[in-house]
Design a protein around this motif. Structure first.
Motif, PDB file in Angstrom:
ATOM      1  N   PRO A 169       1.077  -1.366   0.497  1.00 43.27           N
ATOM      2  CA  PRO A 169      -0.342  -0.129  -0.356  1.00 43.27           C
ATOM      3  C   PRO A 169       0.905   1.015   0.053  1.00 43.27           C
ATOM      4  O   PRO A 169       2.005   0.954   0.667  1.00 43.27           O
ATOM      5  N   SER A 189      -3.211   4.409  -3.422  1.00 41.60           N
ATOM      6  CA  SER A 189      -3.794   3.209  -2.482  1.00 41.60           C
ATOM      7  C   SER A 189      -4.714   4.031  -2.260  1.00 41.60           C
ATOM      8  O   SER A 189      -6.562   3.898  -2.577  1.00 41.60           O
ATOM      9  N   THR A 239      -8.691  -2.056  -4.230  1.00 38.51           N
ATOM     10  CA  THR A 239      -7.658  -3.403  -3.488  1.00 38.51           C
ATOM     11  C   THR A 239      -8.993  -3.254  -2.830  1.00 38.51           C
ATOM     12  O   THR A 239      -8.121  -3.663  -1.553  1.00 38.51           O
ATOM     13  N   ALA A 247      -6.940  -7.556  -1.515  1.00 36.08           N
ATOM     14  CA  ALA A 247      -6.289  -7.377  -0.838  1.00 36.08           C
ATOM     15  C   ALA A 247      -6.443  -8.554   0.240  1.00 36.08           C
ATOM     16  O   ALA A 247      -6.090  -9.234   0.740  1.00 36.08           O
ATOM     17  N   SER A 289      -1.124  -6.435   3.358  1.00 39.41           N
ATOM     18  CA  SER A 289      -2.571  -6.819   2.055  1.00 39.41           C
ATOM     19  C   SER A 289      -3.942  -6.271   2.632  1.00 39.41           C
ATOM     20  O   SER A 289      -4.532  -5.593   2.506  1.00 39.41           O
ATOM     21  N   GLN A 309      -3.787  -2.440   3.289  1.00 40.55           N
ATOM     22  CA  GLN A 309      -4.193  -1.988   2.291  1.00 40.55           C
ATOM     23  C   GLN A 309      -5.728  -2.104   2.043  1.00 40.55           C
ATOM     24  O   GLN A 309      -6.695  -1.347   0.859  1.00 40.55           O
ATOM     25  N   ASN A 335      -8.146   1.376   1.716  1.00 37.84           N
ATOM     26  CA  ASN A 335      -9.709   1.758   0.394  1.00 37.84           C
ATOM     27  C   ASN A 335     -10.820   1.481   1.384  1.00 37.84           C
ATOM     28  O   ASN A 335     -11.209   1.883   1.262  1.00 37.84           O
TER      29      ASN A 335
END
Length: 315
Positions: A218, A222, A253, A257, A276, A279, A283
């Motif tokens: 990220p 992002s 994502t 993720a 992940s 991320q 988001n």
């Protein structure tokens, strides 16, 4: 244009008709006395410009017609009528800018309800994305994004914050948390199974993966993309342009993720799993903040428009 079909108790029909006639932007008024059987009463139908719909529906609810009778609203795809054109011209503002808060609340209520179908779609999307991250296949990642239904609960949270509806907020948050929890657990099990049959491997996950390594790395972009997607998704809901939601779905994502976090956790790759997860959270946060801000701005702009129209009418 919107088409309203109302069932009104006989003793309230005159009030309903007067409200419709007073509302600028209405036309095609029809009253069918005694036509309704369940509940008993009169059937009243009319067409109203979308930009005047929220005011009319709000007035009908203040009369408690949703409790004593019925309020049904449909979008009119085609209306060949000079009276309809005149009603739209007279209604203040532009139809594309109008927000039907009742429709938005109803739509987000349905999309943010935790159900077997919702969990199934989210789980399937996460498993498709798991295949995409292991194979470094961008097409599978895009497909998983399109399948994922997580924007519904996110829109529900935004609507609940603006409308101050704690029940909708809790329902949406519950759907989001439980849905992703189930999807993650099932995807971990799916990873073990695919590894056992020789289709997944830690070597593939640890490879450079130029097409999908952004999922666990990220950065500022992002969050920026999530914010832009949140604005676009909210506008698509409030303007009834549902086709734009597909573009929103494949621009954030979230599902990939979650999938990468599940696969990485299964193989003990905790660095990737944590990246992940960051991320995913970035988001989700970006979409909620942007969606809520967009609704607040739309609400304020529409209030200003109605205030200007009211001042003009007085003079």
């Amino acid at each position: 244009m919107l088409h309203l079909r109302l069932i009104s108790p006989a003793d309230r029909t005159d009030d309903v008709v007067r409200l419709i006639e007073r509302t600028v932007g209405t036309t095609h008024l029809v009253v069918l006395t005694g036509a309704a059987r369940n509940p008993a009463g009169d059937v009243v139908t009319c067409d109203v410009a979308r930009e005047a719909g929220d005011e009319l529906i709000g007035g009908l609810r203040e009369m408690e017609l949703d409790r004593t009778g019925s309020i049904a609203v449909e979008n009119i795809d085609l209306s060949l009528s000079k009276r309809a054109d005149k009603a739209e011209d007279e209604a203040p503002g532009e139809s594309a800018d109008a927000v039907l808060w009742e429709h938005l609340a109803d739509a987000t209520h349905e999309e943010s309800t935790l159900s077997v179908t919702y969990v199934a779609f989210l789980t399937l999307a996460t498993m498709i994305a798991a295949c995409g991250v292991v194979l470094d296949n961008a097409i599978l990642i895009v497909g998983a994004m399109a399948v994922g239904p997580e924007f519904g609960p996110l829109a529900g949270i935004c609507t609940a914050l603006v409308q101050r509806d704690p029940r909708l907020a809790w329902r949406s948050l519950n759907a989001l948390l439980v849905g992703f929890a189930v999807a993650l657990v099932v995807t971990v099990g799916f990873t073990y199974f695919m590894d056992a049959v020789g289709l997944f491997s830690a070597v593939k996950l640890d490879a450079e993966r130029p097409n999908t390594n952004f999922i666990y790395r990220p950065d500022a972009f992002s969050f920026v993309v999530a914010v832009l997607a949140g604005v676009a998704g909210t506008l698509s809901l409030t303007s009834a342009k549902s086709g734009a939601l597909v573009g929103v779905a494949i621009s954030v994502t979230t599902v990939p993720a979650a999938a990468n976090a599940a696969v990485a956790f299964a193989y003990g790759e905790y660095r990737q799993a944590w990246g992940s997860s960051e991320q995913l959270l970035l988001n989700l946060l970006g979409i909620v903040l942007a969606g809520t801000f967009t609704l607040v701005v739309q609400k304020w702009l529409w209030a200003q428009q109605r205030e200007r129209t009211a001042r003009t009418d007085r003079f």
